[in-house]
Design a protein around this motif. Structure first.
Motif, PDB file in Angstrom:
ATOM      1  N   ALA A   1       0.702  -1.536   0.271  1.00 52.00           N
ATOM      2  CA  ALA A   1      -0.076  -0.250  -0.217  1.00 52.00           C
ATOM      3  C   ALA A   1       1.197   1.632  -0.116  1.00 52.00           C
ATOM      4  N   VAL A   2       2.026   1.121   0.907  1.00 48.92           N
ATOM      5  CA  VAL A   2       2.723   2.498   0.914  1.00 48.92           C
ATOM      6  C   VAL A   2       3.035   2.457  -0.166  1.00 48.92           C
ATOM      7  N   GLU A   3       4.229   1.390  -1.108  1.00 45.44           N
ATOM      8  CA  GLU A   3       4.797   2.044  -2.462  1.00 45.44           C
ATOM      9  C   GLU A   3       4.037   2.618  -3.728  1.00 45.44           C
ATOM     10  N   ALA A   4       2.272   1.726  -3.335  1.00 44.56           N
ATOM     11  CA  ALA A   4       1.092   2.425  -4.238  1.00 44.56           C
ATOM     12  C   ALA A   4       1.250   4.088  -3.931  1.00 44.56           C
ATOM     13  N   ILE A   5       1.456   3.685  -2.833  1.00 41.97           N
ATOM     14  CA  ILE A   5       1.273   5.667  -2.280  1.00 41.97           C
ATOM     15  C   ILE A   5       2.303   6.353  -3.317  1.00 41.97           C
ATOM     16  N   LEU A   6       3.738   6.465  -3.423  1.00 40.50           N
ATOM     17  CA  LEU A   6       4.877   6.747  -3.585  1.00 40.50           C
ATOM     18  C   LEU A   6       4.972   7.167  -4.916  1.00 40.50           C
ATOM     19  N   ARG A   7       4.137   6.063  -5.635  1.00 38.47           N
ATOM     20  CA  ARG A   7       3.948   5.688  -6.822  1.00 38.47           C
ATOM     21  C   ARG A   7       3.252   7.058  -7.700  1.00 38.47           C
ATOM     22  N   GLN A   8       1.921   7.874  -6.982  1.00 39.17           N
ATOM     23  CA  GLN A   8       1.358   8.844  -7.122  1.00 39.17           C
ATOM     24  C   GLN A   8       2.539  10.502  -7.325  1.00 39.17           C
ATOM     25  N   ASP A   9       1.988  11.562  -7.510  1.00 40.22           N
ATOM     26  CA  ASP A   9       2.552  12.729  -7.282  1.00 40.22           C
ATOM     27  C   ASP A   9       3.355  13.167  -6.426  1.00 40.22           C
ATOM     28  N   PRO A  10       4.084  13.448  -5.770  1.00 40.11           N
ATOM     29  CA  PRO A  10       5.068  14.145  -4.643  1.00 40.11           C
ATOM     30  C   PRO A  10       4.084  14.566  -3.962  1.00 40.11           C
ATOM     31  N   GLY A  11       3.245  15.644  -4.719  1.00 47.71           N
ATOM     32  CA  GLY A  11       2.250  16.747  -4.010  1.00 47.71           C
ATOM     33  C   GLY A  11       1.522  16.162  -3.490  1.00 47.71           C
ATOM     34  N   ALA A  12       0.449  14.679  -3.502  1.00 49.06           N
ATOM     35  CA  ALA A  12       0.031  14.472  -3.366  1.00 49.06           C
ATOM     36  C   ALA A  12      -0.007  13.054  -2.692  1.00 49.06           C
ATOM     37  N   SER A  13       1.356  12.680  -2.842  1.00 49.54           N
ATOM     38  CA  SER A  13       1.501  11.271  -1.984  1.00 49.54           C
ATOM     39  C   SER A  13       1.746  11.768  -0.506  1.00 49.54           C
ATOM     40  N   VAL A  14       2.612  12.755   0.495  1.00 47.56           N
ATOM     41  CA  VAL A  14       2.712  12.574   0.764  1.00 47.56           C
ATOM     42  C   VAL A  14       2.104  13.141   1.582  1.00 47.56           C
ATOM     43  N   PRO A  15       0.511  14.319   2.047  1.00 47.78           N
ATOM     44  CA  PRO A  15      -0.563  14.051   2.544  1.00 47.78           C
ATOM     45  C   PRO A  15      -0.872  12.387   2.435  1.00 47.78           C
ATOM     46  N   ALA A  16      -1.099  11.994   2.131  1.00 48.90           N
ATOM     47  CA  ALA A  16      -1.533  10.507   2.067  1.00 48.90           C
ATOM     48  C   ALA A  16      -0.807   9.421   3.478  1.00 48.90           C
ATOM     49  N   LEU A  17       0.402   9.927   2.707  1.00 46.37           N
ATOM     50  CA  LEU A  17       1.172   8.597   3.884  1.00 46.37           C
ATOM     51  C   LEU A  17       1.035   9.465   5.501  1.00 46.37           C
ATOM     52  N   LEU A  18       1.184  10.405   5.315  1.00 50.16           N
ATOM     53  CA  LEU A  18       1.013  11.282   7.085  1.00 50.16           C
ATOM     54  C   LEU A  18      -0.192  10.444   7.324  1.00 50.16           C
ATOM     55  N   GLN A  19      -2.151  10.613   6.857  1.00 47.71           N
ATOM     56  CA  GLN A  19      -2.717  10.007   6.884  1.00 47.71           C
ATOM     57  C   GLN A  19      -2.095   8.441   7.499  1.00 47.71           C
TER      58      GLN A  19
ATOM     59  N   SER B   1      15.511  -8.942   2.584  1.00 41.80           N
ATOM     60  CA  SER B   1      14.356 -10.309   2.817  1.00 41.80           C
ATOM     61  C   SER B   1      12.601  -9.928   3.466  1.00 41.80           C
ATOM     62  N   LYS B   2      13.450  -8.577   4.763  1.00 41.19           N
ATOM     63  CA  LYS B   2      12.984  -8.090   5.682  1.00 41.19           C
ATOM     64  C   LYS B   2      11.708  -6.942   4.600  1.00 41.19           C
ATOM     65  N   GLN B   3      11.732  -6.996   3.507  1.00 39.87           N
ATOM     66  CA  GLN B   3      10.746  -5.908   3.201  1.00 39.87           C
ATOM     67  C   GLN B   3      10.368  -4.586   4.470  1.00 39.87           C
ATOM     68  N   ARG B   4      10.964  -3.816   4.806  1.00 36.67           N
ATOM     69  CA  ARG B   4      10.829  -3.089   5.990  1.00 36.67           C
ATOM     70  C   ARG B   4       9.939  -2.480   4.914  1.00 36.67           C
ATOM     71  N   THR B   5       8.976  -1.625   5.465  1.00 36.31           N
ATOM     72  CA  THR B   5       7.768  -0.814   4.999  1.00 36.31           C
ATOM     73  C   THR B   5       8.384   0.953   4.808  1.00 36.31           C
ATOM     74  N   PRO B   6       8.672   1.461   4.581  1.00 39.72           N
ATOM     75  CA  PRO B   6       8.927   3.404   4.358  1.00 39.72           C
ATOM     76  C   PRO B   6       8.515   3.918   4.987  1.00 39.72           C
ATOM     77  N   SER B   7       8.856   4.368   6.276  1.00 42.19           N
ATOM     78  CA  SER B   7       8.120   5.285   7.241  1.00 42.19           C
ATOM     79  C   SER B   7       8.511   6.640   7.955  1.00 42.19           C
ATOM     80  N   TYR B   8       7.852   7.055   8.472  1.00 39.79           N
ATOM     81  CA  TYR B   8       8.495   9.069   8.581  1.00 39.79           C
ATOM     82  C   TYR B   8       9.753   8.449  10.070  1.00 39.79           C
ATOM     83  N   THR B   9      11.034   7.708  10.237  1.00 38.39           N
ATOM     84  CA  THR B   9      11.507   7.704  11.859  1.00 38.39           C
ATOM     85  C   THR B   9      11.681   8.337  12.898  1.00 38.39           C
ATOM     86  N   ASP B  10      12.369   8.911  11.340  1.00 35.85           N
ATOM     87  CA  ASP B  10      13.382  10.735  11.937  1.00 35.85           C
ATOM     88  C   ASP B  10      12.608  11.714  12.021  1.00 35.85           C
TER      89      ASP B  10
END
Length: 652
Positions: free
Chosen positions: A496-514, A555-564
């Motif tokens: 699901a996260v990779e699908a959002i990242l393929r979108q336009d960066p202006g729309a993907s970041v607000p969607a990820l923050l939700q 192999s762990k395929q960690r989900t991209p996240s805003y950890t920092d």
């Protein structure tokens, strides 16, 4: 019987007197002393020339030789003989006695002159405009001879006086003690020309004929026509170097301040003695005039009372060698100017902590010093400040908290550093919370342990104790910045996260923050109560393949996240203003991307009774960083020289 004084220009006067065998020549003009000055001892001169009635001559008291014939006997005439040819060449080149008495005004004397103790106020005596002064000077006489200091003084030459020309000659000839020998009249010998003719001072320089060549260096003459233009030119760069919008130095607008910087001009603002006497260092009053931490000193460095702050966090993944170039992190392209204060916190830092600090010092250069640095296991924090602001900091205090069950394992925990800058207290915390997608509760527990376990401040007094909570360290400071690897993840799967990242960066970041866990918990108030976070406009900083811009392909395929993250809290509303919040995609030596924030923080005046740091910083680190910059610059220049000197010839 009385004798008549010969008038220059009459032939009979020249016939009565024999020519002088040892005629004196000055400036190429022969001087006939017998022709110009015909004297008979024992009698006053009789005016036989037209125009002499208006200006009577000056009598010369020359003793006459009395013969033994009686009182009615006529005195034997005596004709003064000029001395031998004076050594003018020596007087022009080297007159030791006279030159040693010639000196310019010192800066102290010139300061007294401006304050009224001396009639002269600048580099040259200030004369009031008046009628032109008619001075006596010989044609062809050099300026250097006229400037020879004199040992004898005589009354000024009156215009039209018959003896004025002779007096001027006498003044020029006898102006130096080395030109003519000492007078022999006292020894009983015949009178010398220096004794017969009174000396004259050298001609004065008129006030309106002074030239630039006569003005000494580092002096200012207020009467000069281009005084204001020259002053503006010299003060063109006399401004505070702390950034744009700073007021000009007091030297640029205060004419009186030039007195204290008369001979040694400096860009530093002068400190008046009365301000030093009136300063109160022990009372600690906010209203004290000239207090070190008071409003006057704060306005001098920060007229808008805002300091530029840089905060960065980075999980280095325990790499042994830090990046060779940290310009992208500390000096981002979005910032036109360097900041006043740099705070960098790292998690899982490199094993060589000293090498990391050296890289920071080397990147920022000699304008910054390491105010303090602290470590707690793999956590590390460095605070660097502008070198000229180090005097306005209190003592730096630090405290640590371990969030692991076993306190000896320090891979997770928090490190806090606090100090007071002017009258604003700061607290900086870097943390590494528990990792894992579903361990939100553990991370909330880490937060609670940190706010309760950090024992700060220690010796530095709280700026607002009645608003402090003993159970929450973040309430005891005016400005709090908390940054680190909080390990809050995106609450969705990798697909699901990779699908959002393929979108336009202006729309993907607000969607990820939700989907962000930290954003959701902060809205609930369960973590970082009272804190705010700048708006996020960058992609997730975790997790990348090392050296690549690709998210985790293991192999762990960690989900991209805003950890920092970087969050802040202000005791006074509106004191902290975020300007930039971004990551550094160009630094790929770790699986995390560094995240930084640029802030403008309002600073208030402080009290002088707080324990000051007294300008302490890491001097050894400072020297190492400068030496590295110099050596790298020399290597770069040598490489450029080798590249330009080499050439490749091709035949086509």
């Amino acid at each position: 019987m009385p004798s008549k004084s010969a008038c220059p220009g009459r032939p009979e006067a020249a016939a009565q007197q024999p020519s002088s065998p040892g005629g004196l020549t000055l400036g190429g003009q022969p001087l006939n002393m017998d022709k110009d000055l015909a004297l008979r001892p024992g009698s006053a001169p009789t005016n036989t020339c037209p125009g002499l009635e208006k200006s009577p001559g000056v009598p010369l008291n020359i003793p006459a030789k009395i013969s033994g014939e009686g009182p009615q006997a006529q005195a034997e005439p005596f004709t003064p003989k000029p001395p031998a040819r004076p050594k003018l060449e020596r007087a022009l080149s080297l007159d030791e006695k006279g030159w040693r008495r010639r000196r310019l005004q010192t800066s102290h004397e010139d300061l007294e002159a401006r304050s009224g103790a001396s009639p002269s106020g600048g580099s040259l005596p200030d004369q009031t405009p008046g009628p032109p002064v008619h001075t006596c000077s010989l044609p062809g006489l050099s300026t250097s001879l006229q400037e020879i200091p004199m040992t004898r003084r005589a009354p000024g030459c009156a215009r039209g006086s018959p003896t004025s020309w002779g007096n001027c000659i006498s003044g020029m000839v006898s102006s130096s003690p080395d030109l003519l020998p000492r007078s022999g009249a006292s020894a009983g010998g015949p009178p010398r020309l220096a004794d017969v003719l009174p000396s004259r001072p050298p001609p004065a320089i008129d006030w309106n004929t002074t030239s630039d060549s006569l003005r000494t260096t580092h002096r200012v003459d207020a009467d000069h026509a281009d005084y204001k233009l020259r002053l503006q030119t010299r003060l063109f760069g006399a401004h505070s170097g702390l950034g744009p919008g700073r007021p000009p130095s007091p030297l640029a607008c205060d004419d009186c301040s030039l007195r204290s910087a008369k001979s040694s001009f400096s860009l530093l603002a002068p400190i008046r003695a009365k301000d030093v006497r009136s300063r109160s260092y022990l009372e600690g009053s906010l209203l004290a005039s000239g207090a070190l931490m008071g409003a006057d000193e704060l306005a001098r460095y920060f007229p808008d009372r805002s300091v530029a702050l840089f905060v960065a966090t980075w999980n280095m993944q325990g790499q042994k060698e830090p990046p060779s170039n940290l310009d992208e992190l500390l000096l981002p392209a979005e910032a036109d100017y360097a900041q006043d204060l740099y705070v960098v916190g790292v998690q899982e830092g490199c094993s060589d902590r000293r090498e990391w600090e050296t890289r920071l010092q080397e990147t920022l250069g000699p304008h910054y010093v390491m105010l303090c640095s602290a470590a707690h296991g793999a956590l590390h924090m460095s605070v660097l400040i502008r070198r000229d602001l180090v005097w306005f900091c209190s003592e730096v205090e630090s405290s640590t908290v371990t969030t692991r069950i076993v306190s000896q394992i320090k891979t997770k925990g928090a490190l806090g550093i606090s100090f007071t800058f002017f009258g604003t207290s700061f607290l900086f915390i870097t943390s590494h919370f528990t990792s894992g997608d579903g361990k939100v509760g553990d991370r909330l527990l880490d937060y609670s342990k940190t706010v309760q376990g950090l024992a700060l401040p220690k010796n530095v007094p709280d700026t607002c104790p009645y608003r402090s909570d003993p159970a929450d360290v973040t309430t005891r400071f005016d400005g709090v910045f908390w940054f680190g690897d909080f390990n809050f993840r995106l609450g969705a799967g990798r697909v699901a996260v990779e699908a959002i990242l393929r979108q336009d960066p202006g729309a993907s970041v607000p969607a990820l923050l939700q989907l962000d866990q930290l954003t959701r918990e902060m809205k609930k108030g369960s973590v970082f109560r009272g804190f705010q976070e700048p708006d996020i406009h960058f992609l997730p900083s975790y997790k990348f393949d090392v050296g690549k811009d690709v998210y985790d392909t293991t192999s762990k395929q960690r989900t991209p996240s805003y950890t920092d993250r970087v969050v802040y809290r202000s005791r006074h509303k509106g004191d902290i203003c975020p300007l930039k919040y971004s990551s550094c995609p160009g630094i790929r030596t770790s699986d995390h991307r560094p995240v930084y924030g640029l802030f403008r923080v309002k600073v208030r005046p402080g009290r002088d009774n707080i324990p000051l740091a007294a300008g302490k910083f890491d001097r050894e680190l400072y020297l190492i960083g400068i030496k590295r910059r110099i050596s790298k610059e020399m290597q770069r220049q040598r490489a450029l020289k080798t590249q330009h000197s080499s050439a490749v010839c091709t035949v086509s």
